[in-house]
Design an enzyme around this catalytic site. Structure first.
Site, PDB file in Angstrom:
ATOM      1  N   LYS A  51     -12.501  -8.124  -3.087  1.00 53.91           N
ATOM      2  CA  LYS A  51     -11.222  -8.447  -3.269  1.00 53.91           C
ATOM      3  C   LYS A  51     -10.850  -9.148  -4.496  1.00 53.91           C
ATOM      4  O   LYS A  51     -11.658  -9.195  -6.002  1.00 53.91           O
ATOM      5  CB  LYS A  51     -10.664  -8.734  -2.096  1.00 53.91           C
ATOM      6  CG  LYS A  51     -11.045  -7.758  -0.897  1.00 53.91           C
ATOM      7  CD  LYS A  51     -10.424  -6.654  -0.856  1.00 53.91           C
ATOM      8  CE  LYS A  51     -10.913  -6.410   0.118  1.00 53.91           C
ATOM      9  NZ  LYS A  51      -9.965  -4.686   0.120  1.00 53.91           N
TER      10      LYS A  51
ATOM     11  N   ASP B 287      -7.049  -7.646   4.861  1.00 53.05           N
ATOM     12  CA  ASP B 287      -6.638  -8.542   4.074  1.00 53.05           C
ATOM     13  C   ASP B 287      -6.317  -9.468   4.296  1.00 53.05           C
ATOM     14  O   ASP B 287      -5.309 -10.661   4.028  1.00 53.05           O
ATOM     15  CB  ASP B 287      -4.670  -7.716   3.916  1.00 53.05           C
ATOM     16  CG  ASP B 287      -5.776  -6.525   3.055  1.00 53.05           C
ATOM     17  OD1 ASP B 287      -6.790  -6.106   1.858  1.00 53.05           O
ATOM     18  OD2 ASP B 287      -4.931  -5.665   1.853  1.00 53.05           O
TER      19      ASP B 287
ATOM     20  N   SER C  52       0.679  -1.123   0.261  1.00 56.19           N
ATOM     21  CA  SER C  52      -0.209   0.089   0.314  1.00 56.19           C
ATOM     22  C   SER C  52       1.192   1.085  -0.477  1.00 56.19           C
ATOM     23  O   SER C  52       0.380   2.071  -0.515  1.00 56.19           O
ATOM     24  CB  SER C  52      -0.958  -0.310   1.288  1.00 56.19           C
ATOM     25  OG  SER C  52      -2.018  -0.517   1.131  1.00 56.19           O
TER      26      SER C  52
ATOM     27  N   ARG D 236       1.660   4.144  -3.094  1.00 51.47           N
ATOM     28  CA  ARG D 236       1.142   5.643  -2.664  1.00 51.47           C
ATOM     29  C   ARG D 236       3.133   6.764  -3.028  1.00 51.47           C
ATOM     30  O   ARG D 236       3.095   7.960  -3.721  1.00 51.47           O
ATOM     31  CB  ARG D 236       0.472   5.744  -1.580  1.00 51.47           C
ATOM     32  CG  ARG D 236      -0.918   5.493  -0.915  1.00 51.47           C
ATOM     33  CD  ARG D 236      -0.760   5.260   0.435  1.00 51.47           C
ATOM     34  NE  ARG D 236      -2.596   4.828   0.332  1.00 51.47           N
ATOM     35  CZ  ARG D 236      -2.538   3.722   0.124  1.00 51.47           C
ATOM     36  NH1 ARG D 236      -2.433   2.892  -1.090  1.00 51.47           N
ATOM     37  NH2 ARG D 236      -4.538   3.627   0.379  1.00 51.47           N
TER      38      ARG D 236
ATOM     39  N   ARG E   1     -13.706  -5.841 -11.032  1.00 50.97           N
ATOM     40  CA  ARG E   1     -13.959  -5.253  -9.768  1.00 50.97           C
ATOM     41  C   ARG E   1     -14.878  -3.992  -9.866  1.00 50.97           C
ATOM     42  O   ARG E   1     -14.550  -3.587 -10.813  1.00 50.97           O
ATOM     43  CB  ARG E   1     -12.422  -5.284  -8.884  1.00 50.97           C
ATOM     44  CG  ARG E   1     -12.276  -6.779  -8.804  1.00 50.97           C
ATOM     45  CD  ARG E   1     -10.712  -6.848  -8.265  1.00 50.97           C
ATOM     46  NE  ARG E   1     -10.412  -5.902  -6.699  1.00 50.97           N
ATOM     47  CZ  ARG E   1      -9.928  -5.903  -5.955  1.00 50.97           C
ATOM     48  NH1 ARG E   1      -8.188  -6.339  -6.334  1.00 50.97           N
ATOM     49  NH2 ARG E   1      -9.491  -5.214  -4.573  1.00 50.97           N
TER      50      ARG E   1
ATOM     51  N   ARG F 194      -3.722 -14.076  -1.916  1.00 51.46           N
ATOM     52  CA  ARG F 194      -3.436 -13.655  -0.246  1.00 51.46           C
ATOM     53  C   ARG F 194      -4.184 -15.332  -0.213  1.00 51.46           C
ATOM     54  O   ARG F 194      -4.306 -15.986   0.415  1.00 51.46           O
ATOM     55  CB  ARG F 194      -4.087 -12.767   0.250  1.00 51.46           C
ATOM     56  CG  ARG F 194      -3.786 -11.250  -0.152  1.00 51.46           C
ATOM     57  CD  ARG F 194      -4.196 -10.575   1.346  1.00 51.46           C
ATOM     58  NE  ARG F 194      -3.612  -9.570   0.362  1.00 51.46           N
ATOM     59  CZ  ARG F 194      -2.631  -9.026   0.436  1.00 51.46           C
ATOM     60  NH1 ARG F 194      -1.954  -9.297   1.133  1.00 51.46           N
ATOM     61  NH2 ARG F 194      -2.225  -7.614   0.344  1.00 51.46           N
TER      62      ARG F 194
HETATM   63  C1  S3P Z   1      -5.732  -1.225   0.166  1.00 50.86           C
HETATM   64  C2  S3P Z   1      -6.782  -1.164   0.678  1.00 50.86           C
HETATM   65  C3  S3P Z   1      -7.728  -1.962   0.504  1.00 50.86           C
HETATM   66  C4  S3P Z   1      -7.016  -3.727   0.961  1.00 50.86           C
HETATM   67  C5  S3P Z   1      -6.112  -3.094  -0.394  1.00 50.86           C
HETATM   68  C6  S3P Z   1      -5.390  -2.215  -0.736  1.00 50.86           C
HETATM   69  C7  S3P Z   1      -4.673   0.026  -0.087  1.00 50.86           C
HETATM   70  O1  S3P Z   1      -8.771  -2.160  -0.107  1.00 50.86           O
HETATM   71  O2  S3P Z   1      -7.520  -4.296   0.766  1.00 50.86           O
HETATM   72  O3  S3P Z   1      -5.556  -4.641  -0.176  1.00 50.86           O
HETATM   73  O4  S3P Z   1      -3.423   0.275  -0.289  1.00 50.86           O
HETATM   74  O5  S3P Z   1      -5.528   1.389  -0.272  1.00 50.86           O
HETATM   75  P1  S3P Z   1      -9.730  -1.260  -0.406  1.00 50.86           P
HETATM   76  O6  S3P Z   1     -10.063   0.289  -0.549  1.00 50.86           O
HETATM   77  O7  S3P Z   1     -10.843  -1.204  -1.155  1.00 50.86           O
HETATM   78  O8  S3P Z   1     -10.420  -2.034   1.087  1.00 50.86           O
END
Ligand code: S3P
Length: 424
Positions: A339, A312, A22, A26, A118, A385
């Site tokens: 997911k 997750d 994540s 970013r 998705r 996962r």
């Molecule tokens: C993530 C947010 C989550 C998570 C994903 C990564 C992110 O998803 O499940 O693996 O990096 O912002 P959602 O925002 O759809 O809940």
């Protein structure tokens, strides 16, 4: 490709698992936005992040690698001359659509066959309310064309607790007229907010309320990426369940919006030590010490308020629940159906196939722990996962599970087999 689980060894020593996915996505996007120099240390080297890196380069970021450090020059976003393909990554696609929707240019965004199923309506609707022009396939599926516009601030309530939706809106708001206000009652992961604060953006946070106004990012930004708690989670599970294991996981991100699994494990009766607590920029991190404790653990009902911060990790929590005594109930986790696969469906189908008693609910499941499991084919639908969770389960039970599509593991954790010392 299929992987067949079998004999396994106890895990000992110190391990640095994969860097945080994540934060890696970013960090690259902030490098693209930042007019000043951005230095990124220990970016995750995995397929999902490589896609984001390639796309940021196509959007004008100049990226130079020296060992495990990246030097990024950004601030001059340009129209991409090809389709932006985010592969398997919901984070890459959704955050980028937000970022692009307020920039004056046309971009086409797509992904692999899983990402194209998705839901994107969840970002398209609020972004269009801000004035964005986004044209997707019917019902909001990728590919989508994003025609950048001058946007206006909105008020948005993040009822589903999605950090991707919240972040897409915040990245759009950076080039927007007026203030955007987001209520995030479920406290979804806040890495974007922390980076916005670190980079001097006009953002204020009051409890669950975020206020953000248009601002250029122009700072000397150094982003040091901790190990991913979501990858460490697989090793935590393995160490808890495999006799004689005793490990220290180095420099793991322990942002409280991510570590709900630690509270779940406490409810199961496990003891996990957080040592040498420190911070990587504005992200807290620690070394995690965990050893074999299967016999002391018992299943439990998981309070719904832990679901978002453990979202997750629910596949690996399900694998743990299947291996310890007692019943585990998870509800309020309907988001799992959106997911990389419908995770509720695959968890229940695969556990049932290996002889574990479980019941499916619309928003979760119930699992009765089992002393043994039986060999079966495990369907993963290219969900990393699900694949890693069932490899852990088959390995700690030393039972042959034939796990499908294991190439997906490279999207988030290429060192998985090596860190677990599993034959590959
Ligand atoms: C993530 C947010 C989550 C998570 C994903 C990564 C992110 O998803 O499940 O693996 O990096 O912002 P959602 O925002 O759809 O809940």
């Amino acid at each position: 490709m299929k992987y067949i689980t079998g004999k396994s060894k106890p895990l000992t020593g110190r391990i640095r698992t994969a860097s945080d996915k994540s934060i890696s996505h970013r960090a690259l996007m902030f490098g693209l936005l930042n007019h000043g120099k951005t230095i990124i240390r220990r970016l995750l080297d995995a397929d999902d992040v490589s896609r984001t890196m390639r796309n940021c380069a196509m959007l004008g970021a100049k990226i130079e690698h020296v060992d495990d450090t990246l030097f990024v020059s950004g601030g001059q976003i340009k129209e991409p001359n090809d389709i932006l393909d985010f592969g398997n990554s919901g984070t890459g696609a959704r955050l980028s659509i937000g970022l692009l929707s307020s920039r004056p240019m046309v971009s086409i965004v797509t992904g692999d066959s899983s990402l194209r199923t998705r839901p994107m309506k969840r970002i398209i609707e609020p972004l269009c309310r801000m004035g964005a022009a986004i044209y997707s396939r019917k019902d909001g599926y990728l590919p989508a064309a994003v025609i950048g516009n001058k946007l206006k601030g909105i008020k948005y309530v993040n009822d589903i607790g999605s950090a991707q939706v919240k972040s897409a809106i915040m990245l759009a708001a950076l080039a927007c007229e007026g203030k955007t206000i987001i209520e995030d009652p479920k406290h979804s992961r806040d890495h974007t907010e922390r980076l916005l604060i670190q980079s001097g953006a006009d953002i204020n946070i009051y409890g669950s309320r975020i206020e953000i106004s248009g601002s250029e990012i122009d700072s000397k930004l150094e982003i040091m990426i901790p190990a991913d708690f979501s990858s460490a989670a697989f090793l935590i599970a393995y160490a808890l369940l495999k006799k004689d294991s005793d490990i220290i996981l180095k420099d793991v991100g322990i942002n409280p919006t991510r570590t709900g699994m630690l509270n779940v494990l406490k409810l199961f009766g496990a003891k996990i030590d957080l040592m040498k607590q420190t911070s990587f920029g504005l992200e807290p991190a620690a070394d995690i010490h965990v050893a074999y404790q299967k016999k002391e653990m018992r299943g439990a009902a998981i309070p719904q308020e832990l679901v978002v911060s453990a979202i997750d990790e629910i596949p690996i929590i399900a694998a743990i629940a299947a291996s310890i005594e007692g019943k585990t109930v998870i509800k309020g986790a309907g988001e799992l159906r959106y997911k990389e696969s419908d995770r509720i469906d695959l968890i229940v189908k695969n556990l049932t196939a290996i002889g574990v008693k479980c019941t499916e609910y619309a928003d979760g499941f119930e699992i009765e722990g089992s002393e043994k499991i039986k060999s079966a084919d495990i369907i993963t639908k290219f969900d990393h996962r699900i694949a890693m969770s069932f490899i852990i389960l088959g390995s700690v039970f030393e039972t042959a599970l034939k796990v499908s599509d294991i190439e997906s593991i490279k999207t988030s954790y290429p060192g998985f087999f090596k860190n677990l010392m599993l034959p590959y």
